[in-house]
Design an enzyme around this catalytic site. Structure first.
Site, PDB file in Angstrom:
ATOM      1  N   LYS A 254      40.842  32.728  70.808  1.00  0.00           N
ATOM      2  CA  LYS A 254      40.353  33.821  69.969  1.00  0.00           C
ATOM      3  C   LYS A 254      39.823  34.939  70.861  1.00  0.00           C
ATOM      4  CE  LYS A 254      36.563  35.044  66.776  1.00  0.00           C
ATOM      5  NZ  LYS A 254      35.469  34.560  65.901  1.00  0.00           N
ATOM      6  N   LYS A 266      27.952  42.451  59.704  1.00  0.00           N
ATOM      7  CA  LYS A 266      26.869  41.582  60.165  1.00  0.00           C
ATOM      8  C   LYS A 266      25.545  42.343  60.188  1.00  0.00           C
ATOM      9  CE  LYS A 266      29.584  38.705  63.366  1.00  0.00           C
ATOM     10  NZ  LYS A 266      29.327  37.395  62.744  1.00  0.00           N
ATOM     11  N   GLU A 338      36.983  36.200  60.544  1.00  0.00           N
ATOM     12  CA  GLU A 338      38.210  36.821  61.072  1.00  0.00           C
ATOM     13  C   GLU A 338      38.898  35.973  62.148  1.00  0.00           C
ATOM     14  OE1 GLU A 338      35.336  37.323  62.325  1.00  0.00           O
ATOM     15  OE2 GLU A 338      35.754  37.242  64.464  1.00  0.00           O
ATOM     16  N   ARG A 340      39.635  32.844  62.371  1.00  0.00           N
ATOM     17  CA  ARG A 340      40.654  31.916  61.864  1.00  0.00           C
ATOM     18  C   ARG A 340      41.935  32.657  61.493  1.00  0.00           C
ATOM     19  NH1 ARG A 340      36.522  29.897  57.383  1.00  0.00           N
ATOM     20  NH2 ARG A 340      35.135  30.519  59.078  1.00  0.00           N
TER      21      ARG A 340
END
Ligand code: BES
Ligand code: MN
Ligand code: ZN
Length: 486
Positions: A254, A266, A338, A340
């Protein structure tokens, strides 16, 4: 950078003398003159030193500084690496030091292994990220330039150090990438840096916006579309075994160069930390670098998804449905889940196009796994017990510990969507497991797969002997150990 030398020659008088002693072992060393030994014994008695792990006694003899290092009861490879790391601080203001490699009571390692592990600890423990200081004074920098290991067969010991030196290079490279702020390390810059690794006989292919559209990396593109920075995917191949035309293992990372959360933004507090949301990619790239430097006799393919997750008028909205490369549709209920999405397309791509049957992904994926395990263990999720056990064992050997967490049908059901094949979040609980189940939907049946969630261990909060405050590059050592024992 600190230089490591293995030598059987005469050691200059300026070098600090270092000797290691295990718990309650008798203090003797060929390194010390009778006079020095007397001095050391006196100091040791005064300090109540008995070889406890992490304890030190420093003596200033007529010929200079002597360090006696306590190694604990049965020092193993990790204890010796930690000694190496601790010496970085002890030798901060010295120029040159010599570790006299001698047998250590209760230690099962060979003299060569003793030297290698201490040296490796010195090399990764002396890592610093200081390129952005403009006003730091000379005296704030270490003066240590060289550590000599006094051994009987320096040529062999030096030759055999190659694998450790490669690993240290890879760990330091990964830390550099992770500490770099997101305004410098954009997906494009990251990809360019990976491309440079071709000098090591790695084969690197970079996919840009257009290719990603053609190849239908739709989930990955949906993460990238809010940012002004174009995404990249890098495919890195190490072909170390010409007698085998398949892949021993695939690695997926990732590489979210900044994770603001997107429209599901966030909170401000600690958001800066999300510059490290590309640690999985850095670990994968560095793992391939390590294999290439080691000239490891196996074939490994790595793929990393490099994107920035930002809110904007073009960003993905919560509720949007995206059709993934695999054909499965995904309802994106939270744009902050995001990682995944990026990984799902990458996992699919590497299986479809390269036929890997063993696959490991590495990602700073969930706060839930971080909450569960803290900075002690990374989470491992797997569909293959043998693979999981081997990785856990490699973790114990390297100090990058893994703890297995569950996946099953019930967790998997939690990401069923009302209007698409799946949604990208589960419920409030078991967030690490539902994220793993999401990834599992992009793994084919005959593929042995493990997912490492490194969200809690990617950063060192205080600093340890082997890693200063900042990026740890957790994963490089455990993966190298695992891959080298395949
Ligand atoms: N990159 C974060 C996970 C993370 C959190 C890494 C803290 C390191 C430290 C990830 O993309 C994320 O935001 N995950 C969400 C998922 C949730 C929205 C289902 C999380 O864990 O809160
Ligand atoms: Mn996120
Ligand atoms: Zn993220």
């Amino acid at each position: 950078m600190l230089e490591i030398v293995f030598s059987d020659g005469k050691i200059g008088p300026k070098a600090v003398k270092i000797i290691g002693v295990s718990e309650n072992a008798k203090l003797t060393s060929e390194a010390l003159t009778a006079e020095e030994l007397k001095l050391v014994k006196k100091a040791v008695a005064q300090a109540g030193f008995y070889g406890k792990k992490g304890s030190f006694v420093e003596v200033f003899g007529s010929s200079g500084k002597i360090i006696v290092a306590g190694l604990g009861e049965k020092p193993d490879a990790l204890a010796l690496q930690n000694l190496g790391g601790a010496l970085v601080k002890k030798l901060f203001k010295d120029c040159v030091a010599c570790y006299y490699v001698e047998e250590i009571k209760g230690c099962k390692l060979s003299l060569e292994e003793i030297a290698h592990n201490i040296a490796f600890g010195l090399m990764i423990g002396s890592y610093r990220f200081d390129k952005y200081f403009t006003k730091k004074k000379q005296e704030e920098y270490p003066s240590l330039e060289q550590v000599i290991f006094k051994v009987r067969n320096p040529a062999d010991v030096s030759d055999n150090f190659k694998d450790f030196a490669a690993l240290s290079n890879a760990v330091r490279y990964a830390r550099d990438l992770c500490n770099e702020p997101s305004n410098y390390l954009t997906p494009e810059v990251f990809a360019d840096d990976i491309k440079r690794l071709e000098y090591l006989d790695l084969d690197v292919e970079i996919l840009g916006q257009k290719e990603l559209e053609e190849k239908e990396f739709n989930m990955l593109l949906s993460v990238a579309q809010g940012s002004s920075k174009e995404p990249r995917v890098a495919i890195i191949k190490w072909h170390g075994n010409p007698d085998f035309d398949g892949w021993d293992c695939g690695l997926v990372g990732k590489g979210v160069t900044f994770d603001s959360g997107g429209i599901s933004i966030k909170p401000a507090n600690g958001m800066w930390d999300m510059k490290g949301d590309m640690t999985g990619a850095a670990v994968v790239v560095s793992s391939l670098k390590a294999l290439a430097l080691q000239k490891a006799p196996l074939n490994v393919i790595g793929i990393v998804g490099l994107v920035e997750n930002m809110p904007s008028g073009t960003a993905t909205r919560p509720g949007d449905i995206v059709s993934s490369m695999s054909g499965q549709t995904v309802e994106i209920l939270n744009t902050d889940a995001e990682g995944r999405l990026v990984l799902g397309d990458c996992l699919w791509y590497v299986q479809e196009n390269f036929g890997v049957s063993r696959l490991i992904d590495v990602a700073t994926l969930t706060g839930a796994t971080m909450r569960a395990l803290g900075s002690e263990y990374a989470g491992i999720f797997s569909n293959d017990d043998k693979m999981a056990d081997a990785l856990i064992k490699a973790g114990e050997q390297t100090g990058e510990k893994l703890w297995r967490l569950p996946m099953n049908d019930a967790y998997n059901k939690m990401i069923d969507s009302d209007i698409a094949d799946m949604k990208n979040i589960g419920g409030a609980n078991a967030g690490g497991s539902t994220a793993a189940c999401f990834l599992g939907r992009f793994v084919k049946k005959d593929c042995a797969w493990s997912h490492l969630d490194i969200a809690g261990v990617d950063k060192e909060e205080k600093g340890t002997p082997l890693c200063p405050k900042g990026a740890t590059a957790f994963g490089v050592r455990v993966l190298n150990k695992y891959l080298r024992t395949l």
